[in-house]
Write a protein that holds these residues in place. Structure first.
Motif, PDB file in Angstrom:
ATOM      1  N   PHE A  92       0.949  -1.224   0.074  1.00 28.93           N
ATOM      2  CA  PHE A  92      -0.027  -0.036   0.149  1.00 28.93           C
ATOM      3  C   PHE A  92       0.820   1.114  -0.040  1.00 28.93           C
ATOM      4  CE2 PHE A  92      -2.311   3.516   1.923  1.00 28.93           C
ATOM      5  CZ  PHE A  92      -3.654   3.285   1.180  1.00 28.93           C
ATOM      6  N   LEU A  93       1.980   1.244   1.005  1.00 33.69           N
ATOM      7  CA  LEU A  93       2.682   2.393   1.073  1.00 33.69           C
ATOM      8  C   LEU A  93       3.487   2.684  -0.142  1.00 33.69           C
ATOM      9  CD1 LEU A  93       4.030   2.306   4.738  1.00 33.69           C
ATOM     10  CD2 LEU A  93       2.265   3.826   3.629  1.00 33.69           C
ATOM     11  N   LEU A  94       3.976   1.527  -0.853  1.00 35.17           N
ATOM     12  CA  LEU A  94       4.700   1.979  -2.288  1.00 35.17           C
ATOM     13  C   LEU A  94       3.973   2.374  -3.536  1.00 35.17           C
ATOM     14  CD1 LEU A  94       7.026  -1.615  -2.290  1.00 35.17           C
ATOM     15  CD2 LEU A  94       7.707   0.874  -2.371  1.00 35.17           C
ATOM     16  N   PHE A  95       2.547   1.794  -3.359  1.00 37.18           N
ATOM     17  CA  PHE A  95       1.644   1.990  -4.442  1.00 37.18           C
ATOM     18  C   PHE A  95       1.386   3.568  -4.043  1.00 37.18           C
ATOM     19  CE2 PHE A  95      -2.405   2.603  -6.223  1.00 37.18           C
ATOM     20  CZ  PHE A  95      -2.613   1.534  -7.440  1.00 37.18           C
ATOM     21  N   ALA A  96       1.035   4.014  -2.926  1.00 32.87           N
ATOM     22  CA  ALA A  96       0.491   5.372  -2.731  1.00 32.87           C
ATOM     23  C   ALA A  96       1.964   6.291  -2.967  1.00 32.87           C
ATOM     24  CB  ALA A  96       0.180   5.670  -1.391  1.00 32.87           C
ATOM     25  N   TRP A  97       3.027   6.067  -2.670  1.00 31.71           N
ATOM     26  CA  TRP A  97       4.215   6.487  -2.766  1.00 31.71           C
ATOM     27  C   TRP A  97       4.480   6.757  -4.468  1.00 31.71           C
ATOM     28  CZ3 TRP A  97       9.890   5.273  -1.595  1.00 31.71           C
ATOM     29  CH2 TRP A  97      10.663   6.262  -1.688  1.00 31.71           C
ATOM     30  N   ALA A 168       6.475  -1.806  -6.176  1.00 35.91           N
ATOM     31  CA  ALA A 168       5.020  -2.144  -5.978  1.00 35.91           C
ATOM     32  C   ALA A 168       4.590  -3.409  -6.666  1.00 35.91           C
ATOM     33  CB  ALA A 168       4.178  -1.081  -6.154  1.00 35.91           C
ATOM     34  N   GLY A 169       4.859  -3.376  -8.169  1.00 38.21           N
ATOM     35  CA  GLY A 169       4.514  -4.610  -8.865  1.00 38.21           C
ATOM     36  C   GLY A 169       5.167  -5.963  -8.423  1.00 38.21           C
ATOM     37  N   LEU A 170       6.534  -5.665  -8.171  1.00 40.13           N
ATOM     38  CA  LEU A 170       7.222  -6.926  -7.755  1.00 40.13           C
ATOM     39  C   LEU A 170       6.635  -7.246  -6.387  1.00 40.13           C
ATOM     40  CD1 LEU A 170       9.719  -8.997  -7.885  1.00 40.13           C
ATOM     41  CD2 LEU A 170      11.164  -6.891  -6.702  1.00 40.13           C
ATOM     42  N   VAL A 171       6.341  -6.337  -5.452  1.00 36.91           N
ATOM     43  CA  VAL A 171       6.050  -7.017  -4.064  1.00 36.91           C
ATOM     44  C   VAL A 171       4.741  -7.593  -4.241  1.00 36.91           C
ATOM     45  CG1 VAL A 171       4.828  -6.228  -2.029  1.00 36.91           C
ATOM     46  CG2 VAL A 171       7.042  -5.105  -2.755  1.00 36.91           C
TER      47      VAL A 171
END
Length: 310
Positions: A92-97, A168-171
């Motif tokens: 979520f944080l990676l996506f939002a960032w 984010a895609g990798l996660v």
């Protein structure tokens, strides 16, 4: 007189029907979230506020299942559990960032579009599972479509933002493989991810690591309610449950690839709903993605091994 009868089409296995139905719901829910982000932009919620609301709703709704869910963790392998938890606050944080550093449209394209590629790479690195030539071509079409979409979407897209979105895609790809190998049912996955994520988000907010308007009492309640409905119920409960069901019934690769259809649906629906134009360049990119997903779905996973989780 000789009569000829046409063979009746074979009915799809029940697992396939359930998986495809769940996958269709996932694409629709992800698209509806992308379309609704305009109403949430500039609404005064910080990144950690959004995370708290996003994970608190499913944690509260499913609170009666919390004891059973955490008892089920005793039988789960720690490495698999770590992969499952990536779907929570880390993603979520990676996506939002990434969305903050680039644009909402580019975020909706890059993250779901790169997941199938990362799943294929991780399967090869971890299990030496080779991808069939037809699926390689399909992945190439999806990636080409994503890159073309990014080119024609426009907006700010610095290298740092793109790098965060790729992370984010990798996660999410790692989470997909974790779900395929987990012994946990969908409700347990949602409960564990939601409870651990909202607890971590509250810790970051209360310690001041990340700013929060919720804790200071300055957040707009109507915005919080809208976000709770869209993210908490739509994404947190429904799409998460449907994604787990899809992975459990179809394996990890097909749901990852079909996720690339969400920006296609978003772009098509945005034409009448938001008045956004669908030019020739973007239309060509969406056709590449759609074709890639279709070929991927109809191609064998590999020459010698079934897909993970199938």
């Amino acid at each position: 007189m000789t009569t000829f009868t046409l063979p009746l089409p074979r009915a799809l296995p029940r697992r396939t029907v359930v998986g495809l139905t769940a996958l269709t719901a996932v694409v629709a829910l992800w698209s509806s979230f992308a379309l609704s982000t305009r109403a949430l932009e500039g609404a005064g919620l910080t990144m950690i506020d959004a995370a708290i609301v996003r994970f608190a709703v499913p944690a509260i709704v499913l609170s009666p299942w919390i004891p059973r869910a955490f008892r089920a963790l005793r039988a789960e392998r720690p490495a698999v559990l770590a992969l499952v938890l990536l779907a929570g606050l880390p993603h979520f944080l990676l996506f939002a960032w990434g969305a903050h550093l680039t644009s909402a449209a580019l975020t909706g394209l890059l993250v779901p579009g790169t997941v199938p590629l990362f799943v294929a790479v991780l399967l090869f690195l971890c299990a030496r599972r080779r991808v069939s030539p037809r699926r390689l071509l399909a992945l190439a079409a999806i990636v080409a479509g994503v890159l073309t979409s990014a080119l024609f979407t426009g907006g700010p897209a610095g290298p740092a933002g793109i790098a965060v979105l790729l992370a984010a895609g990798l996660v999410w790809a790692a989470y997909t493989l974790g779900v395929a190998r987990a012994r946990l049912d969908p409700i347990t996955v949602i409960v564990v991810v939601s409870v651990t994520s909202v607890a971590s988000a509250l810790l970051l907010a209360t310690t001041g690591v990340l700013p929060s308007t919720l804790l200071t009492g300055t957040a707009d309640l109507s915005t919080v309610g809208t976000y709770a409905l869209v993210q908490g119920v739509g994404t947190g409960l429904l799409s998460t449950a449907c994604y787990v069901v899809a992975v459990k019934n179809l394996g990890s690769s097909l749901p990852a690839a079909a996720g690339a259809l969400s920006p296609v649906l978003t772009a098509v629906v945005a034409v009448p709903l938001l008045g956004e134009p669908l030019g020739p360049g973007l239309g060509f990119a969406l056709a590449l993605i759609t074709t890639g997903v279709a070929v991927f779905a109809l191609s064998p996973a590999s020459a010698s091994a079934p897909d993970a989780g199938s």
